[in-house]
Scaffold this motif. Structure first.
Motif, PDB file in Angstrom:
ATOM      1  N   SER A   1       0.826  -1.206   0.000  1.00 40.14           N
ATOM      2  CA  SER A   1       0.000   0.000   0.000  1.00 40.14           C
ATOM      3  C   SER A   1       0.859   1.254   0.000  1.00 40.14           C
ATOM      4  CB  SER A   1      -0.909  -0.008   1.238  1.00 40.14           C
ATOM      5  OG  SER A   1      -0.126   0.000   2.411  1.00 40.14           O
ATOM      6  N   GLU A   2       2.056   1.161  -0.529  1.00 39.49           N
ATOM      7  CA  GLU A   2       2.939   2.328  -0.513  1.00 39.49           C
ATOM      8  C   GLU A   2       2.357   3.479  -1.319  1.00 39.49           C
ATOM      9  OE1 GLU A   2       7.379   0.464   0.261  1.00 39.49           O
ATOM     10  OE2 GLU A   2       6.693   0.797  -1.790  1.00 39.49           O
ATOM     11  N   GLY A   3       1.505   3.189  -2.318  1.00 36.02           N
ATOM     12  CA  GLY A   3       0.842   4.242  -3.058  1.00 36.02           C
ATOM     13  C   GLY A   3      -0.127   4.984  -2.166  1.00 36.02           C
ATOM     14  N   SER A   4      -0.336   6.240  -2.450  1.00 37.99           N
ATOM     15  CA  SER A   4      -1.232   7.046  -1.626  1.00 37.99           C
ATOM     16  C   SER A   4      -2.690   6.697  -1.902  1.00 37.99           C
ATOM     17  CB  SER A   4      -0.988   8.529  -1.910  1.00 37.99           C
ATOM     18  OG  SER A   4      -1.173   8.813  -3.289  1.00 37.99           O
ATOM     19  N   PHE A   5      -3.541   7.035  -0.944  1.00 40.52           N
ATOM     20  CA  PHE A   5      -4.984   6.857  -1.098  1.00 40.52           C
ATOM     21  C   PHE A   5      -5.677   8.024  -0.412  1.00 40.52           C
ATOM     22  CE2 PHE A   5      -3.629   4.653   2.711  1.00 40.52           C
ATOM     23  CZ  PHE A   5      -4.597   4.918   3.659  1.00 40.52           C
ATOM     24  N   ILE A   6      -6.989   8.092  -0.546  1.00 41.21           N
ATOM     25  CA  ILE A   6      -7.756   9.205   0.019  1.00 41.21           C
ATOM     26  C   ILE A   6      -8.508   8.733   1.255  1.00 41.21           C
ATOM     27  CG2 ILE A   6      -9.807  10.637  -0.343  1.00 41.21           C
ATOM     28  CD1 ILE A   6      -8.851  11.196  -3.142  1.00 41.21           C
ATOM     29  N   ALA A   7      -8.446   9.545   2.298  1.00 37.91           N
ATOM     30  CA  ALA A   7      -9.256   9.330   3.492  1.00 37.91           C
ATOM     31  C   ALA A   7     -10.127  10.569   3.682  1.00 37.91           C
ATOM     32  CB  ALA A   7      -8.379   9.100   4.718  1.00 37.91           C
ATOM     33  N   ALA A   8     -11.418  10.363   3.894  1.00 39.33           N
ATOM     34  CA  ALA A   8     -12.352  11.485   4.024  1.00 39.33           C
ATOM     35  C   ALA A   8     -13.133  11.366   5.326  1.00 39.33           C
ATOM     36  CB  ALA A   8     -13.315  11.515   2.836  1.00 39.33           C
TER      37      ALA A   8
ATOM     38  N   HIS B   1     -19.235  19.867   7.598  1.00 43.63           N
ATOM     39  CA  HIS B   1     -17.971  19.915   6.857  1.00 43.63           C
ATOM     40  C   HIS B   1     -17.516  18.510   6.451  1.00 43.63           C
ATOM     41  CE1 HIS B   1     -17.645  23.768   9.233  1.00 43.63           C
ATOM     42  NE2 HIS B   1     -17.325  24.199   8.027  1.00 43.63           N
ATOM     43  N   THR B   2     -16.802  18.461   5.340  1.00 47.57           N
ATOM     44  CA  THR B   2     -16.101  17.256   4.920  1.00 47.57           C
ATOM     45  C   THR B   2     -14.623  17.581   4.823  1.00 47.57           C
ATOM     46  OG1 THR B   2     -17.928  16.204   3.725  1.00 47.57           O
ATOM     47  CG2 THR B   2     -15.699  15.665   2.990  1.00 47.57           C
ATOM     48  N   ARG B   3     -13.801  16.780   5.488  1.00 47.94           N
ATOM     49  CA  ARG B   3     -12.352  16.962   5.450  1.00 47.94           C
ATOM     50  C   ARG B   3     -11.747  15.810   4.660  1.00 47.94           C
ATOM     51  NH1 ARG B   3     -14.606  18.643  10.164  1.00 47.94           N
ATOM     52  NH2 ARG B   3     -13.934  20.680  10.969  1.00 47.94           N
ATOM     53  N   VAL B   4     -10.917  16.145   3.687  1.00 46.28           N
ATOM     54  CA  VAL B   4     -10.357  15.140   2.795  1.00 46.28           C
ATOM     55  C   VAL B   4      -8.838  15.212   2.847  1.00 46.28           C
ATOM     56  CG1 VAL B   4     -10.351  14.203   0.456  1.00 46.28           C
ATOM     57  CG2 VAL B   4     -12.356  15.438   1.287  1.00 46.28           C
ATOM     58  N   GLY B   5      -8.201  14.043   2.922  1.00 46.21           N
ATOM     59  CA  GLY B   5      -6.747  14.001   2.957  1.00 46.21           C
ATOM     60  C   GLY B   5      -6.189  13.007   1.957  1.00 46.21           C
ATOM     61  N   LEU B   6      -5.072  13.359   1.367  1.00 47.93           N
ATOM     62  CA  LEU B   6      -4.274  12.429   0.576  1.00 47.93           C
ATOM     63  C   LEU B   6      -3.244  11.864   1.535  1.00 47.93           C
ATOM     64  CD1 LEU B   6      -3.502  11.231  -2.213  1.00 47.93           C
ATOM     65  CD2 LEU B   6      -1.937  13.181  -2.479  1.00 47.93           C
ATOM     66  N   VAL B   7      -3.250  10.559   1.748  1.00 49.25           N
ATOM     67  CA  VAL B   7      -2.451   9.969   2.819  1.00 49.25           C
ATOM     68  C   VAL B   7      -1.658   8.770   2.307  1.00 49.25           C
ATOM     69  CG1 VAL B   7      -4.065  10.703   4.617  1.00 49.25           C
ATOM     70  CG2 VAL B   7      -4.378   8.492   3.520  1.00 49.25           C
ATOM     71  N   ARG B   8      -0.675   8.394   3.109  1.00 45.66           N
ATOM     72  CA  ARG B   8       0.104   7.184   2.862  1.00 45.66           C
ATOM     73  C   ARG B   8       0.658   6.714   4.207  1.00 45.66           C
ATOM     74  NH1 ARG B   8       5.270   8.382   3.685  1.00 45.66           N
ATOM     75  NH2 ARG B   8       6.141  10.409   3.124  1.00 45.66           N
ATOM     76  N   PRO B   9       1.142   5.477   4.285  1.00 46.34           N
ATOM     77  CA  PRO B   9       1.718   5.007   5.549  1.00 46.34           C
ATOM     78  C   PRO B   9       2.933   5.836   5.925  1.00 46.34           C
ATOM     79  CG  PRO B   9       1.290   3.185   4.056  1.00 46.34           C
ATOM     80  CD  PRO B   9       1.109   4.427   3.267  1.00 46.34           C
TER      81      PRO B   9
ATOM     82  N   PHE C   1     -11.114  17.563  -5.022  1.00 42.43           N
ATOM     83  CA  PHE C   1      -9.873  17.335  -4.278  1.00 42.43           C
ATOM     84  C   PHE C   1      -8.857  16.596  -5.149  1.00 42.43           C
ATOM     85  CE2 PHE C   1      -7.133  14.767  -1.561  1.00 42.43           C
ATOM     86  CZ  PHE C   1      -6.664  15.727  -0.665  1.00 42.43           C
ATOM     87  N   ILE C   2      -9.300  15.565  -5.848  1.00 39.37           N
ATOM     88  CA  ILE C   2      -8.391  14.785  -6.696  1.00 39.37           C
ATOM     89  C   ILE C   2      -7.814  15.662  -7.799  1.00 39.37           C
ATOM     90  CG2 ILE C   2      -8.287  12.892  -8.367  1.00 39.37           C
ATOM     91  CD1 ILE C   2     -10.401  11.448  -6.601  1.00 39.37           C
ATOM     92  N   ALA C   3      -8.668  16.452  -8.436  1.00 44.11           N
ATOM     93  CA  ALA C   3      -8.195  17.329  -9.513  1.00 44.11           C
ATOM     94  C   ALA C   3      -7.237  18.387  -8.976  1.00 44.11           C
ATOM     95  CB  ALA C   3      -9.386  17.995 -10.201  1.00 44.11           C
TER      96      ALA C   3
END
Length: 351
Positions: A14-21, A27-35, A64-66
């Protein structure tokens, strides 16, 4: 194979990043995350959105992705409520969440949903004493013993989860505590309950008074009981008026703090929690009122359980990334467990 290599294998996969919301009613908080290192989560990008400004969660995630110029195919969502078939059941969200629709519109491979306070309780890296404010003077971490941890927060609703030690890991039990019946603690609060019932609330949930919108309901009820006009319509306006010394607004805020303390006491007794963390929500805006309120007194006022509760510290976490980090932490644990479950059982030497 030992547990450590299995976890390493899952993280490497899972070294690639993923999104956690972290999706709330306001409100909605969105993050681009990785280990990160040492079982932590690294947040590469983070943004907060006003839910009412968007037609749905897909629009928020697409923006967010864009905006971050990344290609991701995995999203984990922390939100109040439960998943029933394909949809999230949550009366506080401004729009419906369909998992199949998110996958289709955003081209996602995987969409997972967990309870928002299950996520908060998984954000162990945010629970260091230095990163929180102690709300129970004289009752610090040295008084607490090892055991379950209650994580609670009044926001658009009232959420709570219990983090339970289990061997070398933990189990998180999500709850829907905001929907339990409101329990008044004095005559004034009993009058508030009767007024809500007279207004058509056959079931008055705890979050009707103990939440962001609940503060407005509480203020409105006190105005009616006092024969005054309920001129304030937002939690921030009520809090500002309380700071200016407006009597009913101040009573509303102090009553809110007292009720929250009582709820925390109840849930601590039920769960056997040895410490409590309040996760964001509306309380950071009210924390200066807590020392002048009956917050701690009402928490302790549980009969023969008082000596037990006197040893339970309560801390306020003020970290806007808490839900995002918690959702990501849970997802990484989910990957590790999936990898462990997929491994064949060791063969017996005689086989």
């Amino acid at each position: 194979m030992s547990a450590a290599p299995r976890l390493t294998a899952a993280v490497n996969a899972s070294e690639g990043s993923f999104i956690a919301a972290d999706v709330g009613g306001t409100h909605t908080r969105v993050g681009l995350v990785r280990p990160g290192s040492d079982a932590t989560v690294a947040v590469l990008a983070h943004r907060k959105y006003v839910c009412a400004d968007y037609p749905g969660l897909a629009a928020i995630l697409a923006e967010f992705i864009a905006g971050n110029g990344v290609g991701v195919d995995r999203v984990v969502i922390a939100t109040a409520g439960v998943v029933l078939d394909d949809e999230v059941v949550n009366s506080n969200l401004p729009w419906r969440i369909s998992l199949s629709q998110l996958r289709s519109e955003l081209g996602l491979h995987e969409v997972l949903v967990i309870n928002d306070f299950q996520a908060n309780a998984n954000a162990a890296q945010c629970m260091a004493p230095a990163d929180s404010t102690l709300l129970t003077p004289g009752v610090g971490d040295s008084d607490a013993t090892a055991g379950p941890v209650l994580v609670i927060g009044p926001g658009t609703g009232l959420g709570a989860a219990v983090r339970i030690p289990h061997g070398n890991s933990t189990v998180v039990l999500p709850t829907e505590s905001g929907h339990t019946a409101f329990a008044p603690g004095n005559a004034r609060e009993a009058d508030m309950l009767r007024l809500a019932q007279q207004r058509g609330q056959t079931h008055v949930p705890t979050e009707y008074f103990v939440s962001g919108p609940g503060l407005v309901n509480l203020y409105s009820a006190l105005c009616t009981l006092s024969g005054a006009d309920a001129s304030l319509r937002a939690p921030a306006a009520i809090t500002d008026a309380a700071r200016r010394g407006e009597a009913i607004a101040r009573e509303a805020v102090l009553t809110f703090c007292a009720l929250l303390g009582s709820v925390i006491g109840d849930l601590t007794v039920i769960s056997g929690a040895k410490s409590v963390f309040i996760a964001g929500g509306i309380l950071p805006q009210l924390k200066d009122f807590v020392p002048d309120s009956q917050f701690h007194a009402r928490m302790l006022d549980k009969g023969v359980m008082r000596p037990v509760l006197e040893r339970v510290p309560v801390r306020l976490i003020e970290n806007e990334r808490l839900g995002v980090i918690g959702a990501a932490s849970w997802y990484l644990q989910h990957l590790a467990q999936t990898a462990a479950d997929a491994e064949p059982a060791p063969r017996h030497p005689m086989q």
